[in-house]
Design a protein around this motif. Structure first.
Motif, PDB file in Angstrom:
ATOM      1  N   ASP A   1       2.266  11.066  31.621  1.00  0.00           N
ATOM      2  CA  ASP A   1       1.347   9.950  31.855  1.00  0.00           C
ATOM      3  C   ASP A   1       1.962   8.633  31.382  1.00  0.00           C
ATOM      4  O   ASP A   1       1.853   7.606  32.054  1.00  0.00           O
ATOM      5  N   THR A   2       2.596   8.674  30.226  1.00  0.00           N
ATOM      6  CA  THR A   2       3.231   7.460  29.703  1.00  0.00           C
ATOM      7  C   THR A   2       4.369   7.002  30.618  1.00  0.00           C
ATOM      8  O   THR A   2       4.549   5.813  30.869  1.00  0.00           O
ATOM      9  N   MET A   3       5.141   7.974  31.119  1.00  0.00           N
ATOM     10  CA  MET A   3       6.218   7.640  32.068  1.00  0.00           C
ATOM     11  C   MET A   3       5.655   6.997  33.317  1.00  0.00           C
ATOM     12  O   MET A   3       6.191   6.008  33.820  1.00  0.00           O
ATOM     13  N   GLY A   4       4.586   7.602  33.837  1.00  0.00           N
ATOM     14  CA  GLY A   4       3.979   7.080  35.062  1.00  0.00           C
ATOM     15  C   GLY A   4       3.488   5.657  34.845  1.00  0.00           C
ATOM     16  O   GLY A   4       3.714   4.771  35.677  1.00  0.00           O
ATOM     17  N   ALA A   5       2.833   5.436  33.702  1.00  0.00           N
ATOM     18  CA  ALA A   5       2.315   4.094  33.410  1.00  0.00           C
ATOM     19  C   ALA A   5       3.466   3.091  33.267  1.00  0.00           C
ATOM     20  O   ALA A   5       3.402   1.977  33.800  1.00  0.00           O
ATOM     21  N   ALA A   6       4.519   3.495  32.569  1.00  0.00           N
ATOM     22  CA  ALA A   6       5.659   2.587  32.372  1.00  0.00           C
ATOM     23  C   ALA A   6       6.305   2.256  33.714  1.00  0.00           C
ATOM     24  O   ALA A   6       6.706   1.113  33.972  1.00  0.00           O
ATOM     25  N   SER A   7       6.412   3.274  34.570  1.00  0.00           N
ATOM     26  CA  SER A   7       7.037   3.092  35.873  1.00  0.00           C
ATOM     27  C   SER A   7       6.186   2.174  36.758  1.00  0.00           C
ATOM     28  O   SER A   7       6.704   1.286  37.434  1.00  0.00           O
ATOM     29  N   ARG A   8       4.874   2.392  36.739  1.00  0.00           N
ATOM     30  CA  ARG A   8       3.989   1.531  37.544  1.00  0.00           C
ATOM     31  C   ARG A   8       4.006   0.098  37.022  1.00  0.00           C
ATOM     32  O   ARG A   8       4.072  -0.857  37.798  1.00  0.00           O
ATOM     33  N   GLU A   9       3.964  -0.040  35.701  1.00  0.00           N
ATOM     34  CA  GLU A   9       3.954  -1.394  35.132  1.00  0.00           C
ATOM     35  C   GLU A   9       5.230  -2.141  35.514  1.00  0.00           C
ATOM     36  O   GLU A   9       5.208  -3.351  35.766  1.00  0.00           O
ATOM     37  N   ALA A  10       6.336  -1.413  35.563  1.00  0.00           N
ATOM     38  CA  ALA A  10       7.621  -2.046  35.900  1.00  0.00           C
ATOM     39  C   ALA A  10       7.800  -2.195  37.412  1.00  0.00           C
ATOM     40  O   ALA A  10       8.691  -2.919  37.861  1.00  0.00           O
ATOM     41  N   GLY A  11       6.974  -1.509  38.194  1.00  0.00           N
ATOM     42  CA  GLY A  11       7.147  -1.562  39.643  1.00  0.00           C
ATOM     43  C   GLY A  11       8.370  -0.793  40.117  1.00  0.00           C
ATOM     44  O   GLY A  11       8.951  -1.120  41.159  1.00  0.00           O
ATOM     45  N   VAL A  12       8.770   0.223  39.366  1.00  0.00           N
ATOM     46  CA  VAL A  12       9.950   1.019  39.721  1.00  0.00           C
ATOM     47  C   VAL A  12       9.540   2.494  39.763  1.00  0.00           C
ATOM     48  O   VAL A  12       9.485   3.159  38.735  1.00  0.00           O
ATOM     49  N   PRO A  13       9.210   3.010  40.952  1.00  0.00           N
ATOM     50  CA  PRO A  13       8.661   4.372  41.023  1.00  0.00           C
ATOM     51  C   PRO A  13       9.681   5.480  40.760  1.00  0.00           C
ATOM     52  O   PRO A  13      10.874   5.327  41.037  1.00  0.00           O
ATOM     53  N   ILE A  14       9.161   6.565  40.214  1.00  0.00           N
ATOM     54  CA  ILE A  14       9.947   7.797  40.016  1.00  0.00           C
ATOM     55  C   ILE A  14       9.784   8.598  41.301  1.00  0.00           C
ATOM     56  O   ILE A  14       8.729   9.168  41.551  1.00  0.00           O
ATOM     57  N   ILE A  15      10.838   8.655  42.131  1.00  0.00           N
ATOM     58  CA  ILE A  15      10.655   9.189  43.482  1.00  0.00           C
ATOM     59  C   ILE A  15      11.144  10.626  43.645  1.00  0.00           C
ATOM     60  O   ILE A  15      10.897  11.242  44.670  1.00  0.00           O
ATOM     61  N   THR A  16      11.834  11.161  42.656  1.00  0.00           N
ATOM     62  CA  THR A  16      12.324  12.532  42.780  1.00  0.00           C
ATOM     63  C   THR A  16      12.553  13.088  41.384  1.00  0.00           C
ATOM     64  O   THR A  16      12.754  12.324  40.441  1.00  0.00           O
ATOM     65  N   GLY A  17      12.467  14.412  41.237  1.00  0.00           N
ATOM     66  CA  GLY A  17      12.597  14.982  39.900  1.00  0.00           C
ATOM     67  C   GLY A  17      12.931  16.453  39.913  1.00  0.00           C
ATOM     68  O   GLY A  17      13.069  17.072  40.975  1.00  0.00           O
ATOM     69  N   ASP A  18      13.074  17.006  38.714  1.00  0.00           N
ATOM     70  CA  ASP A  18      13.393  18.415  38.575  1.00  0.00           C
ATOM     71  C   ASP A  18      12.883  18.892  37.221  1.00  0.00           C
ATOM     72  O   ASP A  18      12.819  18.130  36.265  1.00  0.00           O
ATOM     73  N   THR A  19      12.533  20.171  37.169  1.00  0.00           N
ATOM     74  CA  THR A  19      12.005  20.762  35.944  1.00  0.00           C
ATOM     75  C   THR A  19      12.723  22.064  35.653  1.00  0.00           C
ATOM     76  O   THR A  19      12.788  22.945  36.502  1.00  0.00           O
ATOM     77  N   LYS A  20      13.270  22.187  34.458  1.00  0.00           N
ATOM     78  CA  LYS A  20      13.839  23.452  34.010  1.00  0.00           C
ATOM     79  C   LYS A  20      13.176  23.840  32.697  1.00  0.00           C
ATOM     80  O   LYS A  20      12.794  22.965  31.909  1.00  0.00           O
ATOM     81  N   VAL A  21      13.060  25.146  32.473  1.00  0.00           N
ATOM     82  CA  VAL A  21      12.500  25.637  31.212  1.00  0.00           C
ATOM     83  C   VAL A  21      13.527  26.570  30.578  1.00  0.00           C
ATOM     84  O   VAL A  21      14.093  27.429  31.257  1.00  0.00           O
ATOM     85  N   VAL A  22      13.783  26.382  29.285  1.00  0.00           N
ATOM     86  CA  VAL A  22      14.686  27.282  28.559  1.00  0.00           C
ATOM     87  C   VAL A  22      13.906  27.994  27.451  1.00  0.00           C
ATOM     88  O   VAL A  22      12.832  27.550  27.053  1.00  0.00           O
ATOM     89  N   GLU A  23      14.463  29.091  26.987  1.00  0.00           N
ATOM     90  CA  GLU A  23      13.766  29.915  26.011  1.00  0.00           C
ATOM     91  C   GLU A  23      13.505  29.156  24.710  1.00  0.00           C
ATOM     92  O   GLU A  23      14.243  28.267  24.334  1.00  0.00           O
ATOM     93  N   ARG A  24      12.478  29.608  24.017  1.00  0.00           N
ATOM     94  CA  ARG A  24      12.128  29.049  22.713  1.00  0.00           C
ATOM     95  C   ARG A  24      13.373  29.031  21.817  1.00  0.00           C
ATOM     96  O   ARG A  24      14.115  30.011  21.760  1.00  0.00           O
ATOM     97  N   GLY A  25      13.620  27.903  21.171  1.00  0.00           N
ATOM     98  CA  GLY A  25      14.767  27.794  20.278  1.00  0.00           C
ATOM     99  C   GLY A  25      16.046  27.371  20.975  1.00  0.00           C
ATOM    100  O   GLY A  25      17.084  27.237  20.339  1.00  0.00           O
ATOM    101  N   LYS A  26      15.988  27.186  22.299  1.00  0.00           N
ATOM    102  CA  LYS A  26      17.196  26.784  23.040  1.00  0.00           C
ATOM    103  C   LYS A  26      17.147  25.322  23.464  1.00  0.00           C
ATOM    104  O   LYS A  26      18.034  24.853  24.194  1.00  0.00           O
ATOM    105  N   ALA A  27      16.100  24.614  23.092  1.00  0.00           N
ATOM    106  CA  ALA A  27      16.017  23.167  23.283  1.00  0.00           C
ATOM    107  C   ALA A  27      15.119  22.662  22.153  1.00  0.00           C
ATOM    108  O   ALA A  27      14.842  23.417  21.218  1.00  0.00           O
ATOM    109  N   ASP A  28      14.663  21.418  22.222  1.00  0.00           N
ATOM    110  CA  ASP A  28      13.823  20.898  21.147  1.00  0.00           C
ATOM    111  C   ASP A  28      12.649  20.143  21.754  1.00  0.00           C
ATOM    112  O   ASP A  28      12.642  18.921  21.796  1.00  0.00           O
TER     113      ASP A  28
END
Lengths: 351, 351
Positions: B125-152
């Motif tokens: 939500d914060t990203m979306g708000a920041a992007s809208r406020e700046a007028g610079v849309p986030i037009i594409t993305g990706d999501t990965k999930v790693v096991e517990r303890g393998k990221a932070d």
């Protein structure tokens, strides 16, 4: 103050035995050295050497595409590639699946403290080679380091931009009843190659990942198929099952595919049986699925068969009307079944 | 087969108590739901809703820039922002520092299994708000999930593209002896705000991160300064000390700056003293340093002072000839010292 004293000695990184430490991500001199000695050396282009936080390029007026993917594959090195080649090929392919010509890549590295510099250099070298071979340079990047235990070796996020040929505008909702479904080659190779090296699963196989940049194949297809190619997708995570189900839902159609026509290596079939996996759910990194208007299917298929990365291309089924948006498969035994996408965590960190 | 049986029930994500699990990164239905319920909702634009693996946009003929940054800030939430706003502002700023107008962003998420969906939604939500406020849309993305303890928690890599005004071609080697050095406001705020929330350091302060998108400020500067602005940089990791040292080396010049003229909040100065840090080494996320030809410096400074994000802008020094490429500072006590960049790991994961 004797300025000679504070002048730093510029030692080379110990690429044989050294390890990444937190200073390599701190924005200071150590980071500059890591970037120069590993990434600039491996990626080797004037954009990076210019040392700006962004890189510039010239484009003609027209339509461009942008994409991004994160790569968290485990293990980092697998038969047929490593996370570096995957990060180059995967993002080139996401650009190419729109019909666009990939132009440039960016690369963001998140590295765990203690990661061997030798492995990082090997990954960077592989990325550089993949990028040069594809003719798509990595023109900008970023490096962050997190504490030991807060990541898993290295994660890479690449973004890519490309330019669309005039008139090409593929959309995920463009599949129509009667369209042909073509796959560019044998399925499941990448997933099986990676799984074969998983710590808890290790088994013997000669399967290599199919990881490859498909943009010259898509260009050859677009050259003969043009707007008759409704859409293209690379069936990565979730495999061909997820890809067809996604398209079915986005286009509000169903699919009827023929199991016997889907190219599948006997070793991959055997490995999938051993692992209890359906090859349709297993990731590919150098294959594509195209939905093509029936009148153009023969020409597109011929163009694929004539390309080194499409030699085993096959027409595997058709788009059908289906209010349920089901992917139905006629099995080799003459029966039928619904091909669902996975809802679970069968194959984490496959790309 | 009774097809009604296999038809899935579409339950909403439990955004209050739910947690990310490995299925959310597996390419199947759970991932589709996470993307739709959290990211599409937060970023809210037609590019994402189209559901392609890449997004298209039209550009005029000309010169573009591309940039990327990974964000690994710890803690994820800090006074004045979180990793999401940082990932939007930081990449917009890297585009803007070239003089370009930022057009589009991509976002790649690497998420640790078990991460609260509520926190992920808050970040998105914060990203979306920041992007809208700046007028610079986030037009594409990706999501990965790693096991517990393998990221932070979550890491985010954003990439950005923008378009350069005709004739603007800033380069890191463009600083010339006699040029003026202008900073857009008080330094060190972001670093101190983040450090104030570090588990082992927590201390009382009202300092907020200065995280902000600077592209309207840079546009105002370019409008009056044009090619007289030699280059701009956002002094993030490593602070203003690293930025000036980098420019010095890239342009083969030295800097002479005046400590008294550098805007610095008393609370930030106090916090830095408490932490044993030099504010010149502390990260900023909403400030810029510009090197400007002397004849344009007054006009550029005036344009900055007239902009909400440049109200405390100040001319802090000059470029000098120096074969050693030193950054020298006249201190408040009348002495002088060399401002070096950090070689160590003083401030890991500050952005």
């Amino acid at each position: 103050m004797n300025i000679a004293v504070v002048k730093p000695t510029r030692r080379k990184l110990d690429l044989r035995n050294g390890r990444v430490d937190l200073s390599h991500g701190a924005g200071g001199r150590a980071m500059g050295q890591l970037i120069e000695d590993i990434f600039h050396t491996a990626f080797d282009n004037d954009w990076l050497r210019a040392g700006n936080d962004q890189s510039a390029f010239t484009v003609p007026a027209g339509r461009m595409v942008m994409t991004t993917d994160g790569y968290v594959v485990s293990p980092l090195f697998f038969p047929g590639g490593n996370i570096g080649s995957l990060a180059v090929h995967g993002t080139i392919n996401d650009v190419a699946m729109s019909g666009a010509k990939p132009l440039y890549l960016s690369a963001s590295f998140i590295i765990e403290e203690g990661f061997p510099l030798a492995d990082l250099a090997k990954i960077a070298d592989t990325m550089g080679a993949a990028s040069r071979e594809a003719g798509v340079p990595i023109i900008t990047g970023d490096t962050k380091v997190v504490e030991r235990g807060k990541a898993d070796g290295v994660f890479i996020s690449t973004a890519g931009v490309g330019i669309l040929p005039e008139g090409i505008d593929m959309r995920s909702n463009a599949a129509r009843s009667g369209d042909c479904v073509i796959v560019s080659g044998s399925i499941g190779d990448h997933g099986v190659a990676v799984m074969s090296k998983r710590e808890n699963l290790e088994f013997d196989t000669d399967i290599l990942s199919d990881s490859a940049a498909l943009h010259t194949l898509t260009a050859a297809m677009v050259a003969v198929g043009g707007t008759s190619i409704r859409l293209m997708r690379d069936p990565t995570r979730g495999g061909i099952a997820a890809t067809l189900n996604e398209i079915a839902h986005q286009s509000s159609v169903g699919f009827r595919i023929d199991e016997e026509k889907i190219p599948l290596k006997p070793e991959v079939a055997a490995a999938c049986e051993f692992l209890g996996l359906d090859p349709l759910n297993v990731a590919n990194e150098g294959k594509l699925v195209a939905v093509v208007a029936p009148e153009a299917a023969d020409a597109v298929l011929a163009a694929m068969l004539a390309h080194p990365l499409g030699q085993e291309a096959a027409l595997i089924g058709h788009v059908v009307e289906d209010p349920h948006c089901f992917v139905q498969m006629e099995t080799s035994f003459g029966g039928g079944r619904i091909v669902d996408w996975l809802s679970g965590e069968q194959l984490p960190r496959i790309c």
